[in-house]
Every structure is written in C-alpha cells, then in structure tokens.
Design an enzyme around this catalytic site. Structure first.
Site, PDB file in Angstrom:
ATOM      1  CG  HIS A  52      19.321  69.162 -13.372  1.00 25.81           C
ATOM      2  ND1 HIS A  52      18.223  68.333 -12.617  1.00 25.81           N
ATOM      3  CD2 HIS A  52      18.770  69.184 -14.449  1.00 25.81           C
ATOM      4  CE1 HIS A  52      17.159  68.148 -13.293  1.00 25.81           C
ATOM      5  NE2 HIS A  52      17.494  68.733 -14.445  1.00 25.81           N
ATOM      6  NE  ARG A  54      23.656  66.683 -12.487  1.00 21.51           N
ATOM      7  CZ  ARG A  54      22.479  66.324 -13.166  1.00 21.51           C
ATOM      8  NH1 ARG A  54      21.186  66.286 -12.578  1.00 21.51           N
ATOM      9  NH2 ARG A  54      22.448  66.182 -14.563  1.00 21.51           N
ATOM     10  CG  ASN A  84      17.021  65.501 -10.765  1.00 20.58           C
ATOM     11  OD1 ASN A  84      17.319  66.654 -10.569  1.00 20.58           O
ATOM     12  ND2 ASN A  84      17.367  65.010 -12.070  1.00 20.58           N
ATOM     13  CG  HIS A 168      10.554  64.935 -16.876  1.00 18.16           C
ATOM     14  ND1 HIS A 168      11.946  65.018 -17.253  1.00 18.16           N
ATOM     15  CD2 HIS A 168      10.131  63.667 -17.767  1.00 18.16           C
ATOM     16  CE1 HIS A 168      12.315  64.014 -17.897  1.00 18.16           C
ATOM     17  NE2 HIS A 168      11.161  63.209 -18.094  1.00 18.16           N
ATOM     18  CG  HIS A 221      12.133  69.306 -20.179  1.00 14.76           C
ATOM     19  ND1 HIS A 221      11.044  68.504 -20.025  1.00 14.76           N
ATOM     20  CD2 HIS A 221      12.754  68.985 -19.363  1.00 14.76           C
ATOM     21  CE1 HIS A 221      11.154  67.621 -19.364  1.00 14.76           C
ATOM     22  NE2 HIS A 221      12.238  68.091 -18.587  1.00 14.76           N
ATOM     23  CG  ASN A 267      14.462  62.113 -21.241  1.00 12.68           C
ATOM     24  OD1 ASN A 267      13.707  62.196 -22.153  1.00 12.68           O
ATOM     25  ND2 ASN A 267      14.172  61.429 -20.200  1.00 12.68           N
ATOM     26  CG  ASP A 294      16.812  69.938 -18.571  1.00 13.59           C
ATOM     27  OD1 ASP A 294      17.135  69.719 -17.482  1.00 13.59           O
ATOM     28  OD2 ASP A 294      16.427  68.881 -19.352  1.00 13.59           O
ATOM     29  CG  HIS A 298      25.492  63.964 -16.847  1.00 12.47           C
ATOM     30  ND1 HIS A 298      24.891  63.340 -15.443  1.00 12.47           N
ATOM     31  CD2 HIS A 298      24.279  64.453 -17.407  1.00 12.47           C
ATOM     32  CE1 HIS A 298      23.699  63.525 -15.555  1.00 12.47           C
ATOM     33  NE2 HIS A 298      23.196  64.030 -16.543  1.00 12.47           N
TER      34      HIS A 298
END
Lengths: 417, 306
Positions: A52, A54, A84, A168, A221, A267, A294, A298
């Site tokens: 990710h 971002r 995402n 996912h 994952h 997750n 993964d 954050h």
C-alpha cells in the site's frame, strides 16, 4: 549467488541496467562501482505482490517515493501498489498517475487495478483499459468482492484478457463490526471479533468460481489454517489458484492485542498459534506461493485512536526478508523463491524480476547478509509511518545492497536517494 | 496500585484491600457530614466519552466526599466535538494538572491507552464490552455485606454476557473471592469463546434457580434486537427474564442484583425489582463508598481516612 537455477559462487557485472557477465571471478580491472558482497547472498531482487503506497490520497502515511525507498531497503526491486487509494486505482487515468510517480521511484512500481468501480463491489471496472497499460493483477483489496455473481463475471472477463484477479477474502456479513480475530482473546478483551470463517467462506467460494470459470485466482494474505487447507486441495485438484501470506501471519498471534496496542490491528487479523503453524506449513509445502508484505502504513494520529476506531494495517517492507529468515526455518533458497521469483511470476513480471542472475537479464538484485543480527527500530524506518509491530524485535538477515535496473539504490544498508 | 484498569490486575489481595477500605468509607458515608479531608488538594477528572449519569455521579460524589477537586470533562460540549483526538484531549487535561482521571469510553481498551499517555492514575469506569471494575467491587462488597462471604457461594450472571463489561469484571471478581459463577444466556449473547473464564455456563435458568445464593441480572439492551441475536424481547423474557414465578424458586435469602438501569418487565419483573431480596439500591449506595476506597488507595498514600 542464489536464484531459481541453483546456488553458486560468482561475481556479477552489470552495465546499462543489464547483467552482462556472471563468473567465478571477474576481471578486477573493470571500471565502475564495485559492491562488496563477501559473506552475503546475491539474489534476484525481491518482489512484493501487496504494497500500500497510499498515493494518491493518503500522502501523510506514505508516498510512492517513501514507500519505494522502504522497499529498496528491504531488498525489493519491484512492488505492486494496491488500488485502495483515494481515488481508487480503477481507471486508466489513475493507473497512469501512479505509474508516472513510479518512474522516479527507487524500485519498479507496478499497479494493481480495482476489480470494481470505486472498489464498491457493484460494477465491473474497466479491466481491459487498465490491462492495456500493463496492469496484470486486479483486486478490490481492503474488501473482497462480496457478490458471487459479479465475481464470476469478473473472472470470466479477466480470463479473456489474460490478467489475474486477486481476492481479499472476507465475507462482510460475517466479519462486520469485527476488529480482531474472534476467539479467546477477543472474548476476553471485549473487542468484537472477525471469525476465521469469514475468510474461509470466500476462499472456498472463489475456489468454486475458479473451477466454474477456469480463470485463475490469487488469494491475498491467507491467515487461517482452513484457508490454507482449501487452497492445498484446490491445487491438488489442478485448479489455477495461487496464494500469498504476510509475514505477520507467520510470526504473530492474537494475544499480541492484549494491551490494546493498535500496531497489532491488521486485516485479516492476527490469528491463533494453530493458524500460524498452518501458514508456515503452507509456505513450506508450496501451498502458499509467495510472501507478500501487505505493507500498510498509517499515520501516528490514525493509529492513536481507540482500538475499534484505529485503521488496520502494519508496515512490512523493511522487515519481511529478515522475518522470513528468522522465523521460517526454511532453506534460504526456498525463502527467496517465496519472496522473489514466485511472486514475480504471479505479478506477470517474470523475465524482468525474479531472476535468473544471468547475462542478458535485467539487473534487479538484492544482496543480503543472512546471518547479520539487528534490532528493528520503528523510528528509523524509511516509511513515512511508524506502525510496525516488530519494533524492538531482534532479527537475523539484513539487506546490504539493492540494485534496481542496474542502479545501486541501496549500498551498505543506506538508501542512495 | 497506580491504576485500576481491570479486575485481573488486582488479585485476591488487592480486592480484599479495597473491600476492607470500603468498609471504613461506608461508615463515613453514614455520618451527618459524610466528608473526610483525605484527598484535599488532589484533582480528579471525570472523562466520560459515553454518558452514564449514575456512574459519573457516583465517582464525582466519591471524590467530593474525599475533599478532592473534581473537574468534569463534558464530551458533548467540548473540543471532542470539534474533532480533537483522544490523545490530545487527555494530554490537554493532563497539562492542567490532575492526579487521577476516571475514564468511561464506548471502546474497549481506552483506559489502557490513556494510562500510556498520562502520569496520573487512571480508573476504568467502563470500557466498551470489556470491564467495569468498580461495579464488580461494589457488587462483591454488597454480597459480602449481606451474605458474609463469597466463598463457596453460587452466583448466576444472567443475560447479555457478550456485550457486558459488568459480566467480565464480575466473573473475575466473584471467582477471585471464592464464588462459583455460572453464566446463563442464549448462545447468541455469550462471548464466542469462554476459554480461560473461571465459570460454568448453561442455558437452563430454571434448573439453576433453587441452588443459587445470588442471581445477577444483566441489562438487556433493546438495540440488540436489530442484530438478530434474539427473535424478540418477549421470547427473551419467557426464557431468561427474572419473573415473579422464577424468583419464587430462589432459595430464601438469595440476593437479586442488577447493575442498572433496569428494563422492568424485560430482564426483571417490576415486583421482583421491588421485593425485599433485591439489593439494587444497596448496590448504588455502596458504589460511592467503593469508589472512595479506590480513589483513596490510588491517591491517598499516607493520608488517614478519618
């Protein structure tokens, strides 16, 4: 030197982004930068199927630039950026934007496209338009495609394009409201749980849909023992399925949440010791094809929320190789297969990444000391974020140099830009 | 003791000590002027992210009876409504100077997080479904007051255990003091796993009633109806409600307890709630003394109670 063709002792010469010579002992009068690899393993650069970055939308947590620097320091030469973002990577325009940012990055930045528009799970995204830009993997990661009929159509359509859908696996009706693995610890801590079955139901469903459509499915994952079993059976039945597991799912268990530390919120959630053992077994016996990070940065502010309000996700790029070497009890060759050439194949990057280390091939290399001991320091990560659950953990195996497209982007553990 | 976060942290000795000190404060609260100078000069903040008038008032009156200064942080009218983060709020209050903070939050674990961020003592006044230790302490005190001891006593906790912080704290507290605890609930209202819980579990309340020393009735929240955990409130009442007929099957002298607020006619019949065996108002009265004991033990080192 270790690649898919075997293990040998050799020097490597690189020019203009390409390996030009591999020999027991190269002529030392050759001009140019020389990287010392004594005591180290030289391998094809690692490939992360699940990063990710971002960008666009959450640049305070990570950017293509910072995330790719973290990747380079972790020994990666290619990463697949998950869609995402905000907006989601669900159109040619956003694919182009991220690929454009990637041209300046320290590693090869590839993009996974969304399966559905806005990852909303209702309408098929323009897969063909994105495939034309080289997108090979498609996923609504962060969520699974809930509607079986839509997933069937997506698989049929993707099959015609020669691209791969990655799922996912999470049945939202069963997982809704959950924030950690449902079981002993969620019950004790009073945190709503996510049952393992929420994942397993969708793994089983998508195995069935792969059988129905003949299209390949890649499982993102995997985190539960039953998920691993379902994939093992599907492979034995000859279905075209592949799977990945994240380092935290073969190292950490749900009791880590006992002090409500949001760095352990992820997750799929951290599961039981039985699940960890099953994921390790799946990696060892070939059921699981790849270790994928993964990597989910954050910001501190986001993670300093109450446990049930904090976003799930943890950093992974800078610790994956060392965790695999430290925790998996597998030969280095097999660890590299899981981190480099097998994910390269799933990402459609074979020939460019994942070796072999041979003349004429792209110079994407990772040089690491498999015995070097080090301690993870969350404050010294190249990522813009600090949310590593491995802070303070002593690990074995450290990246020394990373060469991407012929450029030494990491030398002696230091990013060069 | 620096914080009171979970009953699990206290151990038998810790619980015993709080109950012993509570006894002194029960005496204090019975005085004409129920106030002692034990915490004069100390500042206690009540930080309630979830409205709970009775628990907040109980803590605040406990603090005032100890002569502490009380600051009430009202989430509804504060910077929280402007988007201030939990950590910033807590650090701001800390900067104003406080010795203890009493935290209530709808999310499990918030008191733990707060305890990482402040130097002050943190008291968990209820966190999500997780724990409510002072409730468990006042319940244990109330049982002891009426029955002498919890040792060997049979206690049933009936109702929505899954979503109940009161149940989690009470299982730990009652067990630590020697009671035999049985959870009674439909499986949809039990936690998914009871591994490590020192208690029995059954769905058959009627079989259990004649053997009980204490029946502890949990509040049944109406919002659970939307989550398909029960077909209807009526069905719940018919199988698990403490009706007058069921109460008649309790042994003489058995205690009926409830953490409040009650849904009369749902989990407990009105006539049972008002019957002599019911100690619900006693629970509330003891709540202030227990909270005085907790605050005193956290902050009053060296001071005498008198």
């Amino acid at each position: 030197m270790i690649d898919a063709t075997g293990t040998r002792r050799a020097d490597v010469a690189v020019r203009d982004g390409v390996i030009i010579e591999v020999a027991e002992r190269l002529d030392e009068s050759t001009q140019g930068l020389e990287l010392d690899a004594s005591g180290c393993v030289v391998a094809p650069g690692l490939v992360d199927l699940h990063t990710h970055l971002r960008e666009p939308g959450r640049e305070e947590a990570e950017t293509v630039e910072s995330g790719s620097r973290a990747a380079a320091l972790g020994g990666y030469t290619a990463v697949v950026a998950m869609p995402n973002t905000e907006p989601a990577i669900d159109s040619a325009a956003v694919v182009r934007q991220v690929l454009e940012l990637g041209t300046k990055a320290m590693v090869d930045v590839r993009v996974a496209g969304a399966i559905t528009v806005g990852r909303a799970g209702t309408q098929l995204a323009p897969l063909g338009e994105m495939a034309d830009l080289g997108v090979h993997l498609f996923t609504d990661d962060g969520a699974g495609v809930q509607d079986a009929r839509l997933m069937r159509r997506a698989l049929e359509y993707a099959g015609g394009l020669g691209v791969v859908l990655a799922q996912h696996c999470e049945d939202e009706s069963l997982a809704a409201g959950g924030h950690m693995h449902e079981g002993e610890w969620s019950s004790r801590l009073g945190i709503p749980g996510i049952p393992a079955e929420a994942e397993e139901l969708m793994v089983a469903r998508d195995v069935a849909l792969s059988r129905l459509t003949g299209a390949p499915v890649h499982f993102l994952h995997l985190s539960t023992a039953v998920s691993v079993d379902i994939v093992r059976e599907a492979k034995a039945a000859g279905l075209s399925v592949t799977a990945e597991a994240a380092p935290h799912h073969f190292t950490l268990t749900h009791d880590s949440v006992s002090a409500y530390d949001t760095r352990f919120k992820v997750n799929p959630p951290l599961r039981t010791a039985v699940d960890v053992a099953a994921v390790k077994q799946g990696l060892a016996d070939g059921t699981i094809d790849a270790i994928a990070t993964d990597h989910a940065p954050h910001s501190q502010e986001a993670k300093e929320a109450p446990f049930d309000q904090a976003p799930p996700g943890m950093l992974g790029l800078e610790t994956a190789l060392a965790l695999a070497l430290t925790e998996l009890e597998l030969p280095v060759e097999q660890v590299l297969a899981l981190l480099s050439w097998q994910p390269a194949r799933i990402a459609g990057l074979q020939g460019q990444h994942g070796g072999p280390v041979a003349p004429g091939h792209a110079a994407n290399l990772c040089v690491f000391d498999p015995e070097a001991q080090w301690t993870v320091d969350g404050n010294r990560m190249a990522s813009r974020s600090r949310n590593t659950p491995f802070d303070g953990m002593a690990l074995r195996g450290r990246v020394r140099h990373t060469v991407c497209r012929g450029e030494a982007v990491v030398i002696d553990g230091v990013a060069q830009r | 003791m620096k914080h009171l976060l979970s009953m699990a942290d206290l151990g038998v000795d810790g619980i015993e000590e709080i109950l012993r000190v509570t006894e002194s404060f029960v005496e204090v609260t019975a005085r004409d002027i129920p106030r002692v100078p034990a915490l004069r000069g100390k500042t206690i903040v009540s930080l309630f992210y979830e409205e709970s008038t009775r628990t907040r008032l109980s803590f605040e009156s406990a603090a005032k009876r100890l002569s502490a200064d009380v600051m009430t942080f009202s989430v509804a009218t504060s910077s929280v409504q402007k988007g201030e983060s939990l950590k910033d709020t807590v650090e701001t209050i800390q900067a104003m100077g406080m010795d203890a903070v009493v935290v209530r939050h709808a999310s499990a674990g918030v008191p733990w997080q707060v305890s990482q961020w402040v130097d002050a003592s943190v008291v968990n006044a209820g966190d999500g479904w997780h724990e409510h230790p002072t409730q468990a302490l006042l319940d244990a005190y109330t049982i002891r007051e009426r029955l002498g001891s919890l040792e060997g006593r049979r206690i049933a906790i009936v109702g929505d255990v899954k979503h109940s912080r009161v149940a989690r704290s009470n299982v730990l507290g009652f067990h630590a003091l020697g009671a035999e605890v049985t959870l009674v609930a439909p499986p949809t209202l039990l936690p998914p796993s009871l591994e490590g819980w020192p208690c029995e579990v059954t769905t058959d309340l009627d079989a259990l009633l004649p053997k009980l020393d204490v029946i502890y009735v949990l509040r049944m929240q109406r919002e659970r109806m939307t989550e398909a955990v029960l077909p209807s409130m009526r069905e719940y009442t018919s199988r698990y409600g403490l009706t007058a007929r069921r109460a008649a099957n309790l042994p003489d002298g058995a205690l009926v307890m409830h953490p409040g607020p009650m849904n009369r006619g749902v989990e407990i019949a009105a006539e049972v709630a008002d019957a002599p065996g019911t100690v619900i108002t006693r629970q509330v009265a003891n709540g202030v003394a227990v909270r005085m004991a907790v605050l005193f033990l956290l902050l009053g080192s060296g001071a005498s109670i008198a």
